[in-house]
Design an enzyme around this catalytic site. Structure first.
Site, PDB file in Angstrom:
ATOM      1  N   ALA A 107      26.860  16.457 -33.818  1.00  0.00           N
ATOM      2  CA  ALA A 107      25.903  15.586 -32.739  1.00  0.00           C
ATOM      3  C   ALA A 107      25.717  14.145 -33.332  1.00  0.00           C
ATOM      4  O   ALA A 107      26.218  13.106 -32.792  1.00  0.00           O
ATOM      5  CB  ALA A 107      24.560  16.030 -32.715  1.00  0.00           C
ATOM      6  N   GLU A 165      35.205  15.932 -41.121  1.00  0.00           N
ATOM      7  CA  GLU A 165      34.392  17.205 -40.877  1.00  0.00           C
ATOM      8  C   GLU A 165      35.062  18.338 -41.444  1.00  0.00           C
ATOM      9  O   GLU A 165      36.107  18.572 -41.221  1.00  0.00           O
ATOM     10  CB  GLU A 165      34.650  17.517 -39.297  1.00  0.00           C
ATOM     11  CG  GLU A 165      34.034  18.832 -38.887  1.00  0.00           C
ATOM     12  CD  GLU A 165      32.593  19.332 -39.319  1.00  0.00           C
ATOM     13  OE1 GLU A 165      31.756  18.274 -39.187  1.00  0.00           O
ATOM     14  OE2 GLU A 165      32.275  20.477 -39.444  1.00  0.00           O
ATOM     15  N   CYS A 199      22.455  24.708 -30.630  1.00  0.00           N
ATOM     16  CA  CYS A 199      21.397  25.060 -29.815  1.00  0.00           C
ATOM     17  C   CYS A 199      21.769  26.256 -28.742  1.00  0.00           C
ATOM     18  O   CYS A 199      20.996  27.130 -28.498  1.00  0.00           O
ATOM     19  CB  CYS A 199      20.576  24.210 -28.988  1.00  0.00           C
ATOM     20  SG  CYS A 199      20.140  22.696 -29.846  1.00  0.00           S
ATOM     21  N   ASN A 225      21.535  13.015 -31.500  1.00  0.00           N
ATOM     22  CA  ASN A 225      22.243  12.396 -30.662  1.00  0.00           C
ATOM     23  C   ASN A 225      21.824  10.920 -30.493  1.00  0.00           C
ATOM     24  O   ASN A 225      22.624   9.834 -30.431  1.00  0.00           O
ATOM     25  CB  ASN A 225      22.359  13.152 -29.308  1.00  0.00           C
ATOM     26  CG  ASN A 225      23.574  13.918 -29.267  1.00  0.00           C
ATOM     27  OD1 ASN A 225      24.585  13.604 -28.779  1.00  0.00           O
ATOM     28  ND2 ASN A 225      23.324  15.265 -29.701  1.00  0.00           N
TER      29      ASN A 225
END
Lengths: 458, 458
Positions: free
Chosen positions: A12, A37, A47, A312
């Protein structure tokens, strides 16, 4: 001269920053953007994991907002399977390990974003690493747990969820919807410690009404295993609970090791400290997401609130600032919503307990009404508690519990808290009313008016 | 000495005031409260009438929040079937006619509340009073229309609704749900003139998708009848439409005759002028509800916005002020929500057209997203349009169109407009997020951010 913006973490906070920077600086010869990453996933909805495990969401891919390939097509060079293992703030470099190849490379940056997220808290208990004990922090966890449950679909497995917070609740729902008998174990007095006791009690009652075994003031002490090192029971302070699958939902802590080792300042919460432009103590080194602390607008103090929404927004702020703009993250008011089957829960601002701990003198009001006009089909009961500051009535917090149409009501209170409105003014807010959507006095207004009377403001 | 508070009108504004005054002055020897209501109904939900006509709400009684008997039990003397025909402001009396007996009495007051509501606009067209042409302003209208529809249940009646505003839409839904073929006739370019054209067009498309015949830019010119004086067709500027039942939903005007005749000042909108304590130009004479004008918080100008929510709030303000308190009605931002079958509509603040007419320079953004996380079952499309002031970005208005979960989103914008927030700040609001309730960026935030980019604020 080409600037180089390096992002650590492909979810995010990191990828919002990368995408925003790319939008504002379309020419890669001006700004090169490289993101590292360590997993193979980028930009996914953590979520959504409970709903993927439940099967409500079919495919893990559904949770992915943007794949590495899609990021690449947008002009962001994402290198999955690469872990940043060191930051050298003075040299303006990071050391990156290619996890498959094992090789380490030094990568230079002009601007650096630390978006390393959070690490799940795993209790240091016997058997915690045995087969069948699952965390649920990242995509790999979700895929592993769902595979486990799919594999044992017909084995009448019994599930124990350790931890009664948001994630614990959502995982309890997830297991319950899959048809497993579910026990939730939590050391607190009620599920969801961010709610006041009387609202938390409603959550516990609702869970029990669903058939979930809720064991509060119960501390897990060990995970018992069979000879194959598969979990068979959870030992607790109040006895043993049979379990074939265990989910840990105890919470997370900020992943700050890299930053700390590089001499970047942490804040009072233990998360990375930033200014409101999301810059760390080192110029040109930024941080965003579950690894940073934020300013709580009600207390004015620092708080650790790891949520995708904040990540975000912070990422976008960084994306603006690394491309010559001037954006500010304006803090949080502590809003959260969740559901467990038909029951909806929302909270924002400070609970009564939190408000008192922060030194506020408070008045509270708790009201019961309906989500629609009482005479309209589908009207559901809703409870709203508000917490207001004495004597002037500034709204400090709100909690809602109910069924369909309850949770998002908390947004009204969230905006009012954000803007610093007092309960007597909130009681007059011009909200949307029609019988299918609300009683004439929206539940939030009813609660605000009651608190205003309590404070003799009406 | 006992004071006497007389209330003209037994619905939202009047009875909210009476109830509030009674709560604050429990002793009837201090304050006598008498309310005159010409119908036999008190405190009912006029907004619920379309749903009663549809049969969604079973009984007319379900719409009644408090009967005359219940008011009496609370210590409010309600006299139904009594019409106030004159106010003598100097003598501090009203003349009251007992509609059954015909007798007129003079009743004294110390404080007077004018809560005479609105009167429906009935077009002065041939045949408008014929059998089968129904208004839908009050309880008696609703009961008559439903009785008519029940009686002709098997007669394959065709319905025409004249007027495409909120009431027209809700009545179109009502007839449609009863299985009647429905035609809506409106002289405007789109249904719901308080929406901008591109949002109104979505409403028209939705209605047509439901099978409702929407005829815009079409003006009713006469109601044709059979020999029994029953309506058989509606003549319009664009031809004749067969009709067995017609509903008039053209709007209302404030019922100000009594006040005007008594020398009480009207405002620029033609409704009764009050200060923000709801006092009229005559001291001790108050007004509330659909007969008064209000201050629109965005323009700062007077507006006529007849809605039950405002009436109730104004009534409470009056109830406080007539009992020695000091309450203020803080104005409106023009929020309204409605639905037509599965389609939901909400608006608040100013539309783009209204904003321009009011002299604002505006930027707008219209976005399409989903009500829940896109991957979550039940996610529905939602359109949000926001209107912001140039150059600083203050939110002036918002409109939403979508399905389940769309309409009440407008509350977020309503609170933000109330508090004077700008779109760049709104884009950072800490709203409730979980996949069953919202995409990570709530639709209102997405629209606000887009407007902020439009204004180069991000």
């Amino acid at each position: 001269m080409t600037q180089r913006f390096v992002v650590i973490g492909g979810d995010a906070g990191g990828m919002s920053a990368a995408a925003q920077a790319r939008r504002r600086s379309r020419d890669a010869s001006d700004l090169e953007i490289v993101a590292f990453e360590r997993s193979r996933f980028t930009s996914y909805s953590a979520c959504g994991l409970p709903y993927f495990v439940a099967g409500t969401v079919d495919e893990a891919d559904d949770l992915i907002a943007r794949t590495p390939t899609e990021h690449a097509a947008m002009g962001v060079d994402v290198r999955v399977g690469h872990e940043v293992v060191r930051i050298d703030a003075a040299a303006r470099t990071v050391a990156v390990q290619n996890l498959a190849a094992g090789a380490e490379r030094i990568e230079p940056f002009d601007q650096l974003l630390i978006a390393t997220g959070a690490v799940p808290i795993r209790p240091d208990l016997p058997g915690v690493n045995s087969d069948g004990v699952h965390g649920i922090q990242n995509m790999a966890d979700g895929i592993a747990l769902r595979a486990h449950l799919d594999e044992h679909h017909d084995d009448h497995h019994r599930a124990v969820v350790v931890g009664g917070g948001y994630v614990g609740l959502e995982m309890a729902e997830s297991m319950h919807q899959r048809g497993l008998p579910v026990t939730v174990v939590d050391s607190g007095e009620q599920p969801m410690s961010t709610l006041d006791p009387e609202i938390g009690a409603r959550v516990a009652d609702a869970m029990r009404a669903l058939g979930i075994d809720v064991r509060m003031q119960t501390r897990a002490t060990a995970f018992e295993t069979d000879t194959g090192d598969h979990v068979r029971a959870v030992s607790t302070s109040e006895g043993t609970i049979d379990a074939d699958v265990v989910v840990l939902g105890i919470g997370v802590r900020p992943n700050v090791q890299l930053a700390h080792d590089a001499g970047i300042a942490l804040g009072p919460t233990g998360a990375i400290a930033t200014d409101d432009r999301m810059q760390t103590s080192v110029a040109g080194v930024w941080a965003a997401g579950d690894c940073v602390e934020v300013t709580h607008r009600v207390t004015g103090k620092k708080a650790y609130v790891p949520l995708g929404t904040h990540a975000n927004k912070q990422g976008r702020v960084v994306g603006v600032n690394v491309t010559g703009g001037d954006a500010h993250f304006r803090g949080v008011v502590g809003t959260a919503v969740t559901k467990i089957c038909a029951y909806e829960i929302g909270r924002t601002g400070l609970s009564e307990r939190e408000a008192k701990e922060a030194g506020f003198e408070v008045a509270t009001a708790t009201i019961e009404t309906t989500t629609r006009a009482a005479y309209f089909p589908g009207a559901q009961p809703i409870t709203v508690k508000v917490v207001a500051e004495r004597p002037a009535g500034r709204l400090l917090g709100a909690q809602v519990f109910g069924r369909e149409g309850a949770a998002k009501r908390v947004d009204i209170a969230a905006v009012a808290i954000w803007a610093g409105l007092a309960v007597d003014e909130i009681g007059q807010l011009d909200l949307g009313y029609a019988p299918p959507f609300s009683p004439l006095w929206d539940p939030v207004l009813v609660a605000a008016n009651q608190a205003a009377r309590e404070l003799a403001l009406l």
